[in-house]
Each structure stands twice: as C-alpha cells, then as structure tokens.
Motif scaffolding. Structure first.
Motif, PDB file in Angstrom:
ATOM      1  N   UNK A   1      24.568 -11.455 -39.432  1.00  0.00           N
ATOM      2  CA  UNK A   1      24.229 -10.072 -39.779  1.00  0.00           C
ATOM      3  C   UNK A   1      24.149  -9.895 -41.290  1.00  0.00           C
ATOM      4  N   UNK A   2      25.104 -10.475 -42.022  1.00  0.00           N
ATOM      5  CA  UNK A   2      25.091 -10.355 -43.473  1.00  0.00           C
ATOM      6  C   UNK A   2      23.891 -11.085 -44.073  1.00  0.00           C
ATOM      7  N   UNK A   3      23.509 -12.193 -43.478  1.00  0.00           N
ATOM      8  CA  UNK A   3      22.336 -12.929 -43.932  1.00  0.00           C
ATOM      9  C   UNK A   3      21.068 -12.086 -43.750  1.00  0.00           C
ATOM     10  N   UNK A   4      21.014 -11.316 -42.651  1.00  0.00           N
ATOM     11  CA  UNK A   4      19.867 -10.438 -42.421  1.00  0.00           C
ATOM     12  C   UNK A   4      19.785  -9.346 -43.486  1.00  0.00           C
ATOM     13  N   UNK A   5      20.950  -8.789 -43.852  1.00  0.00           N
ATOM     14  CA  UNK A   5      20.984  -7.780 -44.909  1.00  0.00           C
ATOM     15  C   UNK A   5      20.547  -8.392 -46.240  1.00  0.00           C
ATOM     16  N   UNK A   6      21.025  -9.586 -46.502  1.00  0.00           N
ATOM     17  CA  UNK A   6      20.710 -10.269 -47.752  1.00  0.00           C
ATOM     18  C   UNK A   6      19.214 -10.535 -47.881  1.00  0.00           C
ATOM     19  N   UNK A   7      18.612 -11.005 -46.813  1.00  0.00           N
ATOM     20  CA  UNK A   7      17.199 -11.393 -46.840  1.00  0.00           C
ATOM     21  C   UNK A   7      16.248 -10.289 -46.386  1.00  0.00           C
ATOM     22  N   UNK A   8      16.807  -9.137 -45.967  1.00  0.00           N
ATOM     23  CA  UNK A   8      16.016  -8.024 -45.432  1.00  0.00           C
ATOM     24  C   UNK A   8      15.153  -8.519 -44.271  1.00  0.00           C
ATOM     25  N   UNK A   9      15.784  -9.118 -43.309  1.00  0.00           N
ATOM     26  CA  UNK A   9      15.102  -9.609 -42.118  1.00  0.00           C
ATOM     27  C   UNK A   9      15.890  -9.193 -40.886  1.00  0.00           C
ATOM     28  N   UNK A  10      15.312  -9.392 -39.732  1.00  0.00           N
ATOM     29  CA  UNK A  10      16.035  -9.134 -38.492  1.00  0.00           C
ATOM     30  C   UNK A  10      17.097 -10.214 -38.302  1.00  0.00           C
ATOM     31  N   UNK A  11      18.255  -9.859 -37.756  1.00  0.00           N
ATOM     32  CA  UNK A  11      19.290 -10.878 -37.528  1.00  0.00           C
ATOM     33  C   UNK A  11      18.790 -11.993 -36.617  1.00  0.00           C
ATOM     34  N   UNK A  12      19.167 -13.204 -36.935  1.00  0.00           N
ATOM     35  CA  UNK A  12      18.742 -14.352 -36.140  1.00  0.00           C
ATOM     36  C   UNK A  12      19.836 -15.408 -36.187  1.00  0.00           C
TER      37      UNK A  12
END
Length: 391
Positions: free
Chosen positions: A372-383
């Motif tokens: 989830x934090x990676x999605x926020x960081x990269x502005x992408x959907x969680x994966x």
C-alpha cells in the motif's frame, strides 16, 4: 509517472531489520502490558528477584539499542532508493515526500489506536531533514551526527549535575498514575485510545530530548554507510567486524549495566545509555553479519530476511497483537503478566511473525502495508503480486 525499477535486494539488510524487530517488540510490549513503564514507575506486584533480573537484562541489552538499528537501516535504505531513482531517471524528491507523507499518516493512526508511542511518524518528520541533507558531503553528515551526541552529552550531563530526578518524579504519584493507566488500558476501546492520546505529551518529550536527535544521527550515519555500500559484498571474515565486536561489546555492555543499575530513569544512567548504546548496536550488527556469513549461519539469514523484508507490516502487526492480548479490547491481560511472562509473549509474537512472513512472501512480493505504501509512493494502484524481483 516514472517508477524506480526493481533491484536485487540485499538479504543482509533484510535480516538485520528482521533481527531489529525482535528487540522492538520486547521494548514496545511493556507499554501495552502495563501502565507503569509510561510513568517510569515500579509495579509493586512484580518486585521479586526474577522480575528485577528480567528488567535488568532488558535495560542492559535491549532498551535504547534496537530503534538505533532500525534508524541506521532507514538511512541506509534511503540512500539505496536515491541511487535507484537516479539510475532510473525518476524524480526522487516528490517520490520520497509521498512516501514520508504516507508513513506519517500510518504512524499517527498507529500511535493513537494501537499502542502508546509510535516511531513511524517520527521517522516521517525526521526523514524530511534527511531528504533536505541528501546532498551534503559525508564529512558534513558525520559531523552533524557527532554534534548531536555532543549536544546530548552536554545537556544530559548538566541535568545530572543540577537537576534532582527524584524531585521531578514522585514515586507515590507515579504509582497512582500508573495504576490508573493500567485500569484504562483494561477498559473499552475508547478508554484505550484516550490513554494513548494522554500519553502523547510524555512520549513527545522523550522524542524531543533523546530519541528524536539520536534517530537523526543514526539516519545520517546510515546514509553515509549506504553511500559507501558498507553492507555489500561482505564475507564475514573482515577484521573490522571483530574490532567492532571487541569495542562495541566492551563499551556498550558497560553503559548498559550503568543504565540498568540506575533504574533506567535518572539522568546519569540515561546519559550512559545514550552515549554507549550505539556501540552495543554496532556490536550486534557485526556479530550477526559474521554469523550469517559462516557456513552454519546462512540459515539465520534465510530465517530472518522475510520478516525484515516486510518490517513495516510486522511492526504494526506487533501492536495489533499486543492490543488484542493485553487491553480490554481483547483478552484484557494488562497488568496480569510478570516481566518474564511479558518477554515470553514478545518472543512468541516475533516467532509467529517470522513464520507468517515466510508464508506471505511465498505468494506475494510485498508485505500488506509495504504494498500500500509503495502504491502511495509511486501513485499507482496497489499490487502485491509475486514477481521475479522485489524492490
């Protein structure tokens, strides 16, 4: 939006982070298991020689050591992320700002709803300082880290000489407040949250005076170590590791004994711990690195690395576990376990987390919160899907 490409992980870093989780839960569980630690008071129900021995061992070898290791690894990983962003041609500053913002939100929710005190929000705020200093020379970063410890030496030494700790903390009042806190933690969820909120000023004072400054120092030292890739390509036979063990254990244990003997509370003992804890932390790192690079110790790395790879999820998971076990939200065991029993629960939580980390990462590339934090960081959907390489 450009993203940083996946890069091979350094398992030593993951394993060290996994090891740090053990020390973190041993310390943090005490603030969920009883209302006495937050008020720096002795629980009259647990004053036997065994209880005192457990406190002494924890104060000597665990307290104030493992958050430094976590902080050092944060700085080290920060530098690795910076290099990875440069290599991929991605803008690092906005990416890291989003990451720190997400970490701050998670930390605030953690400190209010799950446990007394939080380090994630502190990391996010101090991470802004690290971000601003990312281009300073190594010498400047190390000078600032040294200046922080010099400042702490002066202020704590002055407090030791001119301030009577017993006049600040009245034992009778502290015990009464601790008993009230324990009762609140045994209450409803709103009672527990209210207690967490009331503890924020006390916890904030600790952060401003000691933990915050030492965290920044560890960040900076970790960043410099990351620049020089000191944890890369080790074989465990380096003479410097043995030197770090010799010096670190000698100074670190001496300071830990002074801290434990002072009851973990007077400014003189705190000063001894603050100045010597980095040495013991470094000795732990050197020892674990030597073990993991031995023929028989490689299993230790393989055991610990998955837990460290999803350290954020495990850190929060520890707080969820202690909330359920000790507060009135769950089993309500607050104040009912001895120090030895509490430490046993902490080790049990860690053991379960190691197992669950292996199971989770056999199917997914990232921990639940890391994804989830990676999605926020990269502005992408969680994966969280399994990939050939994990970032």
């Amino acid at each position: 939006m450009s993203q940083v490409r996946n890069r091979p992980r350094i398992q030593d870093i993951d394993a060290l982070r996994g090891f740090a989780l053990l020390g973190i839960v041993i310390v943090n569980i005490t603030f969920a298991a009883s209302g006495f630690p937050i008020h720096v008071a002795d629980d009259p129900a647990y004053r036997s020689w065994l209880d005192e021995s457990v406190h002494w061992v924890s104060a000597t070898f665990v307290d104030m050591k493992f958050y430094l290791l976590f902080s050092f690894l944060f700085g080290y990983s920060f530098q690795l992320q910076l290099v990875a962003a440069q290599r991929a041609g991605a803008a690092f500053r906005p990416r890291m700002l989003r990451r720190l913002g997400g970490l701050f939100v998670i930390g605030c929710l953690h400190g209010v709803f799950l446990i007394t005190g939080d380090i994630l929000s502190v990391y996010a705020l101090i991470g802004l300082v690290l971000l601003g200093m990312r281009r300073v020379k190594d010498r400047t970063a190390l000078t600032v880290a040294g200046a922080i410890y010099a400042y702490l030496f002066v202020t704590l030494a002055a407090a030791t000489m001119f301030i009577d700790s017993s006049a600040i903390i009245d034992p009778t009042t502290a015990v009464a407040s601790a008993q009230e806190t324990t009762a609140n933690l045994a209450g409803s969820f709103s009672d527990v949250v209210g207690e967490h909120v009331r503890a924020l000023p006390t916890y904030g004072l600790s952060l401003l005076t000691v933990q915050g400054p030492t965290t920044l120092a560890a960040f900076l030292i970790g960043m410099v170590a990351g620049r020089r890739r000191l944890l890369d390509n080790l074989n465990g036979t380096e003479a410097v590791l043995r030197l770090i063990q010799l010096v670190g254990f000698t100074i670190g244990i001496t300071g830990g004994v002074a801290y434990a003997s002072g009851g973990n509370r007077d400014t003189g003992s705190v000063l001894a711990s603050v100045l010597t804890a980095p040495f013991l932390t470094a000795a732990y790192v050197a020892t674990l690195l030597r073990i993991m690079h031995s023929d028989r110790g490689q299993d230790v790395r393989r055991l610990l690395a998955p837990a460290g790879r999803m350290a954020l999820s495990n850190y929060l998971g520890q707080s969820v576990a202690t909330l359920v076990i000790f507060t009135g939200v769950g089993l309500g065991l607050v104040g009912q376990l001895s120090p030895l029993g509490t430490m046993g629960v902490a080790i049990g939580i860690f053991a379960v987390q190691v197992l669950l980390s292996h199971i989770w990462l056999s199917s997914f590339s990232y921990g639940p919160v890391e994804g989830a934090l990676r999605a926020v960081t990269n502005v992408t959907a969680p994966n969280w899907r399994k990939s050939v390489q994990a970032a």
